[in-house]
Motif scaffolding. Sequence first.
Motif, mmCIF file in Angstrom:
data_model
loop_
_atom_site.group_PDB
_atom_site.id
_atom_site.type_symbol
_atom_site.label_atom_id
_atom_site.label_comp_id
_atom_site.label_asym_id
_atom_site.label_seq_id
_atom_site.Cartn_x
_atom_site.Cartn_y
_atom_site.Cartn_z
ATOM 1 N N LEU A 27 0.821 -1.206 0.000
ATOM 2 C CA LEU A 27 0.000 0.000 0.000
ATOM 3 C C LEU A 27 0.853 1.252 0.000
ATOM 4 O O LEU A 27 0.482 2.252 -0.613
ATOM 5 N N VAL B 191 -9.182 2.265 -0.371
ATOM 6 C CA VAL B 191 -8.229 1.495 0.440
ATOM 7 C C VAL B 191 -7.040 2.381 0.822
ATOM 8 O O VAL B 191 -6.565 2.343 1.961
ATOM 9 N N LEU B 192 -6.587 3.182 -0.122
ATOM 10 C CA LEU B 192 -5.444 4.064 0.135
ATOM 11 C C LEU B 192 -5.817 5.275 0.979
ATOM 12 O O LEU B 192 -4.961 5.861 1.639
#
Length: 148
Positions: A2, A78-79
């Motif tokens: 990530l 998600v980030l």
Amino acid sequence: MLDFLAGYYVWIKALHIISVIFWMAGMAYLPRLFVYHAEAAPGSDKSETFKIMERRLLRGIVNPAMIATFLFGILMLVLNPGLLSDGWMHVKLALILVMSALHGFFSRWRKEFERDGNQRDARFYRIVNEGPPLLVIFIVLLAVAKPF
């Protein structure tokens, strides 16, 4: 992983926007094809041409663009999970679900045309044709203005 992707957030966002543009272009054009197809006699050369155009548009552009839109959108969430705490994002996601449902209806209607089983008139599809542009206006306003 990530952390690596976070450095590419703006590129992911750009790809998301590009995907949305293609998805919405197809979602605006497909019901317009349905309008013309509903006016064509089943089994005619014109009807058969519309079947090809609708299938190619849906399978070649609209479906892949929707998948890419979701992929890049989910990746952005998600980030940047903090976006999920914003009220505007909840409304935006709800409107995206409505757009996705409309996409499903368009897919089903295309199959009805494919079987020469359409029961709706051109006026119905003219009205439905207004749905995607209205939804995208509200979705973009929410994403840009973030009003709440």
